[in-house]
Design an enzyme around this catalytic site. Structure first.
Site, PDB file in Angstrom:
ATOM      1  N   ASP A  17       1.052   0.435  -6.642  1.00  0.00           N
ATOM      2  CA  ASP A  17      -0.336   0.307  -6.213  1.00  0.00           C
ATOM      3  C   ASP A  17      -1.174   1.383  -6.929  1.00  0.00           C
ATOM      4  O   ASP A  17      -0.811   2.565  -6.903  1.00  0.00           O
ATOM      5  CB  ASP A  17      -0.369   0.517  -4.689  1.00  0.00           C
ATOM      6  CG  ASP A  17      -1.724   0.246  -4.061  1.00  0.00           C
ATOM      7  OD1 ASP A  17      -2.510  -0.536  -4.623  1.00  0.00           O
ATOM      8  OD2 ASP A  17      -1.980   0.816  -2.969  1.00  0.00           O
ATOM      9  N   THR A  26      -3.968   2.026   5.905  1.00  0.00           N
ATOM     10  CA  THR A  26      -4.475   2.845   7.014  1.00  0.00           C
ATOM     11  C   THR A  26      -4.006   2.343   8.391  1.00  0.00           C
ATOM     12  O   THR A  26      -3.586   3.153   9.229  1.00  0.00           O
ATOM     13  CB  THR A  26      -6.016   2.880   6.959  1.00  0.00           C
ATOM     14  OG1 THR A  26      -6.389   3.452   5.698  1.00  0.00           O
ATOM     15  CG2 THR A  26      -6.604   3.717   8.076  1.00  0.00           C
TER      16      THR A  26
HETATM   17  O1  TD4 Z   1      -4.425   0.222  -2.163  1.00  0.00           O
HETATM   18  N1  TD4 Z   1      -4.487   0.446  -0.845  1.00  0.00           N
HETATM   19  C1  TD4 Z   1      -3.675   1.541  -0.302  1.00  0.00           C
HETATM   20  C2  TD4 Z   1      -4.181   2.859  -0.796  1.00  0.00           C
HETATM   21  C3  TD4 Z   1      -3.230   3.947  -0.354  1.00  0.00           C
HETATM   22  C4  TD4 Z   1      -3.632   5.339  -0.817  1.00  0.00           C
HETATM   23  O2  TD4 Z   1      -2.448   6.079  -0.799  1.00  0.00           O
HETATM   24  P1  TD4 Z   1      -2.368   7.555  -1.390  1.00  0.00           P
HETATM   25  O3  TD4 Z   1      -2.867   8.468  -0.308  1.00  0.00           O
HETATM   26  O4  TD4 Z   1      -0.905   7.739  -1.677  1.00  0.00           O
HETATM   27  O5  TD4 Z   1      -3.192   7.600  -2.661  1.00  0.00           O
HETATM   28  C5  TD4 Z   1      -5.330  -0.310  -0.076  1.00  0.00           C
HETATM   29  O6  TD4 Z   1      -6.100  -1.094  -0.618  1.00  0.00           O
HETATM   30  C6  TD4 Z   1      -5.264  -0.218   1.443  1.00  0.00           C
HETATM   31  O7  TD4 Z   1      -6.504   0.153   2.010  1.00  0.00           O
HETATM   32  P2  TD4 Z   1      -6.595   0.501   3.597  1.00  0.00           P
HETATM   33  O8  TD4 Z   1      -8.040   0.426   3.942  1.00  0.00           O
HETATM   34  O9  TD4 Z   1      -5.777  -0.498   4.316  1.00  0.00           O
HETATM   35  O10 TD4 Z   1      -6.023   1.878   3.775  1.00  0.00           O
HETATM   36 ZN    ZN Z   2      -6.265  -0.084  -2.985  1.00  0.00          ZN
END
Ligand code: TD4
Ligand code: ZN
Ligand code: CA
Length: 283
Positions: free
Chosen positions: A81, A232
């Site tokens: 991701d 989240t």
């Molecule tokens: O791509 N994501 C997840 C982002 C996660 C960030 O993680 P790090 O702290 O390791 O960088 C999403 O699109 C999810 O979004 P949401 O609103 O559900 O958190």
């Molecule tokens: Zn994202």
């Protein structure tokens, strides 16, 4: 079973549902996601950010997630991701990821195209699927005014050009969601989503989906979103359960009695998302 991202997303695109993608950073999160996917008979993407690689180590995550995916009774894709560099994306290709995101959305269109193209060339040669992003997600604290919004949201004509030049397998678009917790209620640009889906006719990805109203999620899926990222809501489920343990037994120090309830709580949230996304019984 371990599959590519494309196998899951093409099925979702043809059958008009959204495959859920969950961020994991440790064993408990991973086990919760796999257990829920098996219970719901849903295909799923397990994803890791660069932050997760830094926290757990690339080999730990690779071996643990590959083991879980290979032994799962449902299709599981293993996805990077928001990879930000060619190097990270290709390290993941080398270490067994079956799908990688290269996020060049903070670069100019030309630079984003060049970076994404370099990754699709190598990843596709290795049988690994690629996600890219065009447009910018809002920051959680941003109070975005209307004209700025238009500049940040994905431009449909640019998206068409971007996909033709980069050959990405699925595209993440910006239509008003944000990562993390929202201050207010996000207003999604459904017309833009509709236009992009019709012009591209390919799997579309929605980021920042925690905190979006259920009806808006359903509408986004009906208009062609095929992968939805959730992080989240899982973090909150896990930590609320742990807080509850300490509220009831402040002196608890058996990690299994602290993290176990977190894992159970995450499993419930994951299963509910799978039902909402129309992914249950699609495996
Ligand atoms: O791509 N994501 C997840 C982002 C996660 C960030 O993680 P790090 O702290 O390791 O960088 C999403 O699109 C999810 O979004 P949401 O609103 O559900 O958190
Ligand atoms: Zn994202
Ligand atoms: Ca969010």
């Amino acid at each position: 079973m371990l599959v590519t991202g494309n196998e899951i997303l093409q099925h979702a695109h043809k059958n008009r549902y959204a495959a859920p993608a969950f961020n994991v950073v440790n064993m408990e999160m991973l086990q919760a996601v796999i257990a829920a996917a098996e219970a719901e008979k849903a295909p799923v993407l397990v994803q890791t950010t660069e932050g997760a690689l830094k926290y757990a180590g690339i080999k730990y995550l690779s071996l643990m997630i590959r083991y879980a995916a290979e032994n799962a009774k449902v299709p599981v894709a293993f996805h990077l991701d928001h990879g930000t560099t060619f190097e990270t994306a290709i390290q993941c290709v080398r270490n067994g990821w079956t799908s990688v995101m290269i996020d060049g959305s903070h670069h100019s269109l030309e630079e984003n195209i060049a970076l994404t193209k370099s990754v699709t060339k190598v990843a596709h040669a290795c049988g690994v699927s690629v996600e890219a992003e065009l447009g910018r997600l809002g920051g959680v604290e941003d109070n975005i005014v209307v004209d700025e919004k238009d500049a940040m949201h994905t431009n449909p004509a640019e998206a068409k050009q971007f996909v033709a030049e980069t050959k990405v397998d699925y595209l993440a678009i910006a239509i008003g969601t944000a990562h993390g917790k929202y201050n207010g209620v996000p207003k999604l640009d459904f017309d833009r989503l509709d236009t992009i889906k019709k012009m591209l006719d390919m799997p579309i990805v929605l980021h920042g989906a925690s905190g979006v109203a259920e009806d808006d999620i359903k509408k986004a899926i009906s208009l062609g979103v095929n992968k939805i990222n959730i992080d989240t809501d899982l973090r909150v489920a896990f930590t609320d359960a742990v807080k509850d343990v300490f509220a009831k037994t402040p002196d608890e120090f058996d990690l299994r009695k602290i993290c176990g309830p977190g894992r159970d709580a995450v499993k419930e949230v994951v299963a509910a998302k799978m039902r909402l996304f129309g992914a249950s019984n699609k495996a």
